[in-house]
Motif scaffolding. Structure first.
Motif, PDB file in Angstrom:
ATOM      1  N   UNK A 120      15.965  20.839 -16.385  1.00  0.00           N
ATOM      2  CA  UNK A 120      15.673  22.129 -17.028  1.00  0.00           C
ATOM      3  C   UNK A 120      14.391  22.054 -17.847  1.00  0.00           C
ATOM      4  N   UNK A 121      14.211  20.943 -18.519  1.00  0.00           N
ATOM      5  CA  UNK A 121      12.980  20.804 -19.324  1.00  0.00           C
ATOM      6  C   UNK A 121      11.749  20.785 -18.417  1.00  0.00           C
ATOM      7  N   UNK A 122      11.858  20.068 -17.296  1.00  0.00           N
ATOM      8  CA  UNK A 122      10.713  20.033 -16.360  1.00  0.00           C
ATOM      9  C   UNK A 122      10.439  21.432 -15.813  1.00  0.00           C
ATOM     10  N   UNK A 123      11.515  22.117 -15.411  1.00  0.00           N
ATOM     11  CA  UNK A 123      11.321  23.470 -14.854  1.00  0.00           C
ATOM     12  C   UNK A 123      10.653  24.366 -15.913  1.00  0.00           C
ATOM     13  N   UNK A 124      11.158  24.294 -17.126  1.00  0.00           N
ATOM     14  CA  UNK A 124      10.630  25.134 -18.213  1.00  0.00           C
ATOM     15  C   UNK A 124       9.136  24.882 -18.425  1.00  0.00           C
ATOM     16  N   UNK A 125       8.775  23.607 -18.412  1.00  0.00           N
ATOM     17  CA  UNK A 125       7.369  23.265 -18.693  1.00  0.00           C
ATOM     18  C   UNK A 125       6.430  23.565 -17.531  1.00  0.00           C
ATOM     19  N   UNK A 126       6.985  23.439 -16.293  1.00  0.00           N
ATOM     20  CA  UNK A 126       6.094  23.543 -15.120  1.00  0.00           C
ATOM     21  C   UNK A 126       6.192  24.871 -14.377  1.00  0.00           C
ATOM     22  N   UNK A 127       7.126  25.693 -14.792  1.00  0.00           N
ATOM     23  CA  UNK A 127       7.336  26.940 -14.047  1.00  0.00           C
ATOM     24  C   UNK A 127       6.073  27.804 -13.991  1.00  0.00           C
ATOM     25  N   UNK A 128       5.277  27.720 -15.027  1.00  0.00           N
ATOM     26  CA  UNK A 128       4.044  28.520 -15.064  1.00  0.00           C
ATOM     27  C   UNK A 128       3.080  28.094 -13.951  1.00  0.00           C
ATOM     28  N   UNK A 129       3.175  26.798 -13.590  1.00  0.00           N
ATOM     29  CA  UNK A 129       2.271  26.285 -12.543  1.00  0.00           C
ATOM     30  C   UNK A 129       2.884  26.387 -11.146  1.00  0.00           C
ATOM     31  N   UNK A 130       4.136  26.875 -11.066  1.00  0.00           N
ATOM     32  CA  UNK A 130       4.811  26.932  -9.769  1.00  0.00           C
ATOM     33  C   UNK A 130       4.104  27.915  -8.832  1.00  0.00           C
ATOM     34  N   UNK A 131       3.852  27.417  -7.601  1.00  0.00           N
ATOM     35  CA  UNK A 131       3.158  28.284  -6.639  1.00  0.00           C
ATOM     36  C   UNK A 131       4.211  28.987  -5.785  1.00  0.00           C
TER      37      UNK A 131
END
Lengths: 204, 186
Positions: free
Chosen positions: B55-66
């Motif tokens: 969840x922490x990874x998703x939260x931090x990287x979701x903005x960069x998700x293509x």
């Protein structure tokens, strides 16, 4: 399980292959038995992995725990002051100790290269004790030296020391190469001093 | 997956600052994340640790998700990596006895989300088989049978070729059958 049965169970066959395999299943009883066993086993294991009753509160609170963890992550990291409060100073102490220890050894290597006359009292005593303990300068040798004053004492001592150098290598804690160098390069004056000190201090 | 459009909506809402959109997104995938981690690690505490990391990874990287790749594949990729990392960490800790693994398993048992005896026994039976498989075989077995992913999807998640995955699954399946036979005879 053979590859063909595996491909059928895993859904890898195209329609034509699938029909042919199913025809085979009707006639090949051994294959049919294997198939039934594998299918039942797989069904059982799938059933084991899908519990139908769980404590739903866990999933209701997942995001709550996540927010708590996230808040912790955003706080400044002070774990070096808490979690590793003992470990870090201990590592620093070990590091300092190793520096002091290796410096001491380095000092020993330097002092061994000094000539005997430059030794301080402690070093002389250490050297003589080592010589007495590790190089057996026995009474016969002393008598021989006394009887043949004309013989250069340096040679006699160094011969004796060299004769015992295997022992010396084994037992002398300091760098043995340096020790041998010292013995080989011993001057007549130094040898005389060593001899007289050995006699005077009753080390033999 | 039919959820991709609404995934995109939720992602956009989250990116524009709506934090609750993240919670709603997670609610859609949390069971998948948990059960994949649970079957991989074999206990609740480790699975929970993986879930929180994911969840922490998703939260931090979701903005960069293509958005051209699917969100669930991306989430599975993170879950798979984090599960494997945790398994490796545990192995190392067990090797140097840095972790009281028996105590940890006891705590895991007490805090489990599966509380009734019948389901607990079933999960234990599953664990007794899965934990004996090499990690890579265990992973492909779980992906195929429980996450019900295709080889193409698993390939996108793990970065392995479909051929290699099929070979892994073939060995895994044979081992599972043998282990079940052994368990039955015991």
């Amino acid at each position: 399980m053979n590859k063909e049965l595996f491909r059928y169970i895993d859904g890898q066959m195209d329609d034509r292959e699938k029909t042919a395999f199913e025809e085979k299943l009707k006639t090949d009883l051994s294959l049919k038995r294997d198939y039934e066993k594998a299918a039942a086993g797989l069904e059982l294991i799938k059933d084991c992995g899908k519990p139908n009753e769980i404590n739903g509160a866990y999933f209701n609170n997942i995001t709550v725990h996540f927010r708590e963890n996230l808040a912790k992550e955003k706080k400044p990291k002070l774990f070096f002051l808490s979690k590793y409060a003992v470990a870090v100073p201990a590592m620093l102490l070990c590091f300092l100790f190793s520096i002091v220890f290796f410096n001491k050894n380095a000092e020993k290597k330097i002092t061994i290269n000094k000539t005997y006359e430059n030794y301080n009292d402690k070093e002389k005593k250490e050297f003589l004790l080592e010589a007495a303990n590790n190089v057996e300068i026995n009474e016969d040798f002393i008598r021989e030296v006394d009887a043949h004053k004309e013989l250069p004492i340096e040679k006699n001592i160094s011969d004796e020391l060299n004769a015992e150098k295997i022992n010396a290598v084994k037992t002398i804690d300091l760098n043995d190469v340096e020790y041998r160098k010292l013995i080989e390069n011993i001057s007549e004056k130094d040898a005389d001093n060593i001899y007289s000190e050995i006699i005077n201090k009753n080390l033999l | 997956m039919a959820t991709s459009e609404s995934d995109e909506q939720l992602i956009n809402e989250f990116i524009s600052g709506n934090e609750t959109a993240f919670n709603r997104l997670i609610q859609k995938y949390q069971q998948k994340i948990y059960w994949h981690a649970r079957r991989m690690t074999g206990n609740h505490l480790d699975a929970d640790e993986v879930v929180q990391e994911v969840l922490i990874v998703i939260y931090k990287k979701l903005k960069d998700f293509k958005s051209e790749s699917s969100l669930y594949t991306w989430i599975y990729k993170i879950t798979s990596t984090r599960s494997l990392n945790l398994i490796n960490r545990r192995k190392i800790k067990d090797m140097f006895s840095l972790d009281d693994s028996e105590n940890r398993i006891d705590i895991a048992g007490n805090e489990d989300i599966v509380t009734d005896i019948e389901n607990k026994e079933k999960l234990e039976k599953l664990n007794s088989v899965l934990q004996k498989l090499p990690v890579k075989q265990r992973e492909v077995f779980i992906f195929r049978n429980f996450d019900e992913l295709t080889y193409d999807e698993i390939s996108r998640i793990t970065g392995k070729s479909a051929g290699a995955l099929k070979a892994n699954y073939f060995h895994a399946l044979n081992k599972v059958m043998d282990l079940m036979k052994e368990n039955k005879n015991e």
